[in-house]
Structure formats: C-alpha cells, structure tokens
Design a protein around this motif. Structure first.
Motif, PDB file in Angstrom:
ATOM      1  N   GLU A  72       0.816  -1.205   0.000  1.00  0.00           N
ATOM      2  CA  GLU A  72       0.000   0.000   0.000  1.00  0.00           C
ATOM      3  C   GLU A  72       0.857   1.264   0.000  1.00  0.00           C
ATOM      4  OE1 GLU A  72      -4.213   1.559   1.616  1.00  0.00           O
ATOM      5  OE2 GLU A  72      -3.363  -0.244   2.491  1.00  0.00           O
ATOM      6  N   THR A 102       2.087   1.812  -3.426  1.00  0.00           N
ATOM      7  CA  THR A 102       1.038   2.342  -4.297  1.00  0.00           C
ATOM      8  C   THR A 102       0.883   3.847  -4.117  1.00  0.00           C
ATOM      9  OG1 THR A 102      -0.157   0.237  -4.267  1.00  0.00           O
ATOM     10  CG2 THR A 102      -1.403   2.188  -4.902  1.00  0.00           C
ATOM     11  N   PHE A 161      -7.405   2.382  -7.580  1.00  0.00           N
ATOM     12  CA  PHE A 161      -5.949   2.308  -7.556  1.00  0.00           C
ATOM     13  C   PHE A 161      -5.494   1.328  -8.642  1.00  0.00           C
ATOM     14  CE2 PHE A 161      -5.006   3.452  -2.808  1.00  0.00           C
ATOM     15  CZ  PHE A 161      -5.493   4.722  -3.040  1.00  0.00           C
ATOM     16  N   THR A 165      -3.490  -0.981  -8.573  1.00  0.00           N
ATOM     17  CA  THR A 165      -3.255  -2.337  -8.056  1.00  0.00           C
ATOM     18  C   THR A 165      -4.538  -3.042  -7.637  1.00  0.00           C
ATOM     19  OG1 THR A 165      -2.824  -1.290  -5.915  1.00  0.00           O
ATOM     20  CG2 THR A 165      -0.915  -1.855  -7.267  1.00  0.00           C
TER      21      THR A 165
END
Length: 597
Positions: A162, A165, A304, A306
């Motif tokens: 995270e 990201t 996002f 991902t």
C-alpha cells in the motif's frame, strides 16, 4: 515484493545521520536520533516474551520508531484508536502488553534513553536484518456488519504494497514536501499517510497533529508541505484567515474517512490552491480508489492501479481484489456501487451503505452495537438508534428511541429525563467516541410496528418529529439564580471538547455588570473554563496562573457562544477559547500543577 518491504526502512538507513526526519513541538529530530529510538524500542520489546502489544502515542515520530522497533523484535502491534475504558478492556484480553500512553493501571512500557544500545554497524544501523514479508505486523479494529468490533490482521506485505502504491500515484507531485496532518496515525489512514509513506520516502514529518486552523495556516506557509486531513477538518477551514502563504507552499492535500461534500472540495481548492485528493478505502481493504473533484460535478472514483473491482450481481455491492488484502480472493464490501465511464476510463459511483454501519464525522459507528450496549445497561428493554437528517450547516446526528425497563422507568419518573439521558450517555461513552453520542432521546411505551410486526424507519422518524432534543441543560426551575450557562456538547475527544454555551438573562453574575447593557464578566469566563475543564479532563489540583489572557469581544445574555477547551497534559495546561460567528471573544491558557489544593 521483498523490495517493497525494503522500501519501508531502506531509505532511512541510507539517509545521513543528520538527515531530517521531522519536528516535534518545533524541535528537529535527525536520522541518528530516530534510529536510536528504534533501537531503544527494539531492545525494550526483545526482552519480553509476549508477541502482541497495543500501541498508543500522540507523537508520530516516536510512534514510527516504536512500530519499527516492535517489528524488528518480531512483535505484532495492535493499533488502538483510543484509550476508552471499553477499548482497553477488549485489548487486555488479547495482548501481552501495552506501549505508550495507555492508563497507568495497564502498566504501559515506555522507551527511555538508556534503552538504546550503540549501533552495531555504524550510526544508521537498524537492530537486525531485513523484515520478513509475512510478518504479522498489525491488527487494526473496525466495526463489523453485525455491530461487534472486528480485529483485522495485516501482514507486512500488505502494508508495504500500500505504501508503494501511494508513492506510485502521488509521489511525483509530493516531491520533498513535509507532511502535516490534522488526523491521528492511530487509524489506518493516518498510519499510512502520516507515518509510513513519509518515512519510507524520507519526507519530513510534523510529529504532532494540528487541531486549530490558526496554527495550521502558518505551519503550512513555513515550507513545501502535504496536508493529511479529513472532511471534518476541511469543511471548517475559516476563510477569514490568510491562507495565501499556505497556498504557495502546498503540494497536495488528502482527505479520507468519509465523503467530502462537493462544495467543500471546491471551497478548499479556492483557499489552498489545491482541490483535495479524496481516498476511499477501509481498515479491511486498505486503499481502493481516489478522486479529485472539479466544478463539473463528477463524483466517480478511480480505482488504484493495483486494485481489481467488480459489482456484485445479486446485491449491487462493490467487490475488490488487491495486494492490500491478505489473499487473492475477492472481498465483498457493504457499499453499493454502480459502474460508470469517464474519459474512456472505467470508474465507479458509490450509492450508500448496505448495512447498519454509519459514519459520523468520519468515525465508523455501528448502530446495532449501540443498541446492544443500551439494552445491556438494564435501564432499557428495547432501543433503536436512528441517523437523523442533518440540518443545514450541521453534521449528522444520532437519535435514540427507547422503551425503558422497570428500573429505567423508575429513574425517569423519579429524577427526570435528563438523569436517564445522562446515565445512558455514560454507558455509550465507554463504547463509542463522543462525537457519535446521540443528541436526541425519546422514551416510549412500545416500539411502533406495522401489520407484519416490523419496526420501520419511517415510523421511528415520525415519532422523533415531536420529540425533545437531548441537550445538557442548566435548569432554572428550582427558583435559584443560575451561576452556570446552558450547555450543549458539540465535539469531544481525549484532549479537546467543544461546547455551545448560552448565558441566561437571569444569570447571577450579570447583576451590576452592567445594569443598562449586561455583559459576562471576564472572571466568570475563566471560572467556567476551569469548571468544564475539570468536568471533562483530569486536571492537576493547584491553580498556578494564566498566560496569554485576552478579552476581545463582550458576551451578552442569551447569546450562543462556543467554548473550546484543550487539555495539554504534558505541560499541565488548559487552553480555552470563546468564539461565535462574530469572531473570538476571549482566550487564555490556565497553568496548573499537582499539589495540595
């Protein structure tokens, strides 16, 4: 994935010993000092056999050091959002110890300067080698759809992915800006944005959250910065302050915890020169999507890069799959959503919650859990908690409709509604944060049911339309001249409370001050600040003095004024401010010390 684990601490090791980690109360903390703190926490925790520790600290730099030290010692940190009695009781059953600023009765461990051994591999060395990908790093708490608080474990890989990201999405625009926040790192949003992301990218951190706009504006103007905030703070930025210096230095502003009203997003953009980036996610899922509103009114969210997502065929709720989750399975959320296309890109709109979890000032509140707590008190046979439609300019509020038990009825008949309100508010205060405490209470003989025997929301709301508010009052029915104002609690947390007060025209202290045009004496304003300070906080016993006392505008009878109290336990002080739409009326800092009264 291992390179992302390395990113969590590799940059800190590579940073020079005199590299700036951040500031705490204006004092700079360099990398050598920070890593010494990490080693101190590591040494402290390595000596304990337990695996699970609850952590609560106000200082984000010290918090980050404790977190890294614990991880290097192989410990799992339970992220406590507060230190309320019910929270501590739940933690006591599952953790092996407490760290930081928990109540003294829990014997929390504290790092000392003597805890840190000399580094084995030079000034920048961390305690041990690289961290394990599958380390059970964190446990965070959230409200589940059944109303019971759920413990959400997170492996280090989830956290590291995270953080990576965030840097991928927002790092270029952020540059080397320092990070300021109005939110706490004790929640997953603040933890990621205020602590782990800046530490891994060597952006300096302002360790203490900034509560007041008057402090925020000059802090932002001091240098290039990122602002980590919430809708509750952004919607209250006063436009009469000079934000021009802040706007010149701001590199980005983030908001999470709840939807930001479109008009607030545009207004913040006008004040600060940057429309907030809103981040959508949860404790379970981590970050899911983001948006940055414009005047065209687009409310959709961009996932996002991902995150995979889809809309559930049966109930229309959002389902996600991402490296922020513990496995590769799809997770169904309680948010209803619809697929839209914007600029050739697939996005989604959120259509509201599908369960009984609501958000009040970005705090997730389980209505079912509140109802269960009320009935467990023994004072209530049945209870329903209802989310009221907000009045223009005010936040959403909760209301309670309750059927009193025999003991509750006896209290109601003997001492009155305010007494029963107070008892039930005290019950809820150990379970939910003060901002979520109900403001309206209605006691009824039985719940309204339809032909199918169901209690409907429409019937409950119809009952509420004629109900009384649940304000805290200063009754004048006894015939005595009042010495205290009428009071309504607006906001409350561990260190701060905001009250609305109204000095009644019959107040004793208006006599002779002055007959033609009564005004509230300054000494009474100080006395009320102390009175409510002692009511809400545990203050030192002895009055030592008052600093920075100012009286700017008079307070007249029957005029609604806000009294803000902030308890500075570390410095033994109580800051107070009287404010209204007309501006600030008075302010000061009461100094206190322990000793005989």
């Amino acid at each position: 994935m291992s390179d992302r684990i390395e990113d969590l601490y590799g940059a800190m090791v590579a940073r020079p010993a005199d590299g700036l980690v951040g500031w705490c109360a204006g004092v700079a903390v360099d990398n050598a000092e920070f890593l010494a703190r990490v080693r101190g926490w590591h040494a402290l925790l390595a000596a304990h056999a337990g695996r699970n520790f609850a952590l609560y600290l106000d200082d984000s730099i010290e918090f980050g050091a404790a977190l890294l030290g614990a991880w290097h010692a192989g410990k799992t940190i339970w992220l406590s959002a507060d230190t309320l009695e019910a929270t501590c009781a739940a933690l006591r059953a599952v953790v092996d110890g407490f760290l930081g600023q928990f109540p003294a009765s829990l014997a929390p461990l504290q790092r000392t300067a003597a805890s840190a051994p000399a580094p084995a591999q030079g000034q920048g060395a961390l305690p041990v080698g690289p961290l394990a990908v599958d380390l059970p790093a964190l446990v965070v708490f959230t409200s589940g759809s059944t109303g019971a608080a759920q413990a959400i474990p997170k492996k280090l890989s989830q956290v590291a992915n995270e953080v990576a990201t965030l840097e991928r999405l927002f790092g270029r625009a952020a540059g080397e800006a320092a990070v300021l926040a109005t939110v706490s790192h004790q929640h997953i949003y603040g933890l990621l944005f205020k602590v782990l992301w800046p530490l891994s990218s060597t952006r300096p951190i302002h360790a203490l959250s900034i509560a007041f706009p008057e402090e925020l504006a000059p802090a932002m103007a001091a240098g290039p910065c990122l602002l980590i905030a919430s809708p509750a703070h952004l919607k209250r930025l006063p436009d009469q302050l000079d934000w021009s210096g802040a706007a010149r230095m701001l590199r980005g502003v983030f908001s999470s915890g709840g939807p930001l009203a479109p008009e607030t997003a545009i207004a913040v953009g006008g004040l600060l020169g940057e429309v907030p980036v809103e981040v959508y996610g949860s404790s379970e899922t981590g970050g899911i999507a983001w948006r940055q509103r414009s005047r065209c009114g687009d409310d959709s969210w961009l996932p996002f890069p991902t995150v995979d997502w889809r809309i559930g065929a049966e109930d229309g709720t959002l389902e996600v799959r991402s490296p922020h989750l513990p496995d590769d399975d799809w997770l169904a959320l309680a948010d209803r959503a619809a697929r839209v296309e914007h600029g050739g890109v697939q996005r989604f709109l959120l259509l509201g919650r599908a369960d009984r979890i609501v958000k009040i000032e970005e705090k997730r509140i389980s209505l079912s859990a509140m109802e269960a707590a009320l009935m467990a008190s023994g004072l209530v046979a049945e209870a329903r908690v209802v989310l009221c439609e907000p009045v223009a300019g005010e936040r959403q509020r909760l209301a309670v409709l309750a059927v009193p038990s025999a003991s509750g009825r006896a209290l109601l008949d003997g001492a009155g509604k305010h007494a029963l309100n107070a008892r039930l508010r005290a019950v809820l205060a150990t379970t939910v944060e003060a901002v979520a405490l109900p403001r309206r209470w209605r006691y009824i003989e039985q719940m309204p049911v339809n032909a199918q025997g169901k209690v409907t929301l429409a019937a409950l709301q119809a009952l509420l339309e004629g109900g009384e508010g649940g304000c805290i009052g200063n009754s004048e029915a006894s015939g005595h001249r009042p010495r205290l104002p009428r009071v309504r609690e607006l906001e409350r947390d561990a260190q701060r409370v905001l009250l609305e007060i109204v000095a009644p025209a019959s107040l004793l202290y208006f006599d002779g001050h002055f007959d033609a045009a009564p005004i509230l004496p300054g000494v009474v304003q100080v006395d009320w600040a102390m009175h409510y300070g002692r009511q809400y906080f545990t203050l030192a016993a002895r009055f030592k003095g008052i600093n920075a006392l100012k009286f700017q505008q008079v307070i007249q009878p029957e005029t609604a004024v806000q009294l803000e109290l902030v308890h500075d336990a570390a410095k033994g002080g109580l800051n107070f401010r009287y404010m209204s739409d007309a501006g600030q009326h008075a302010s000061g800092r009461v100094q206190l010390e322990d000793g005989d009264v």
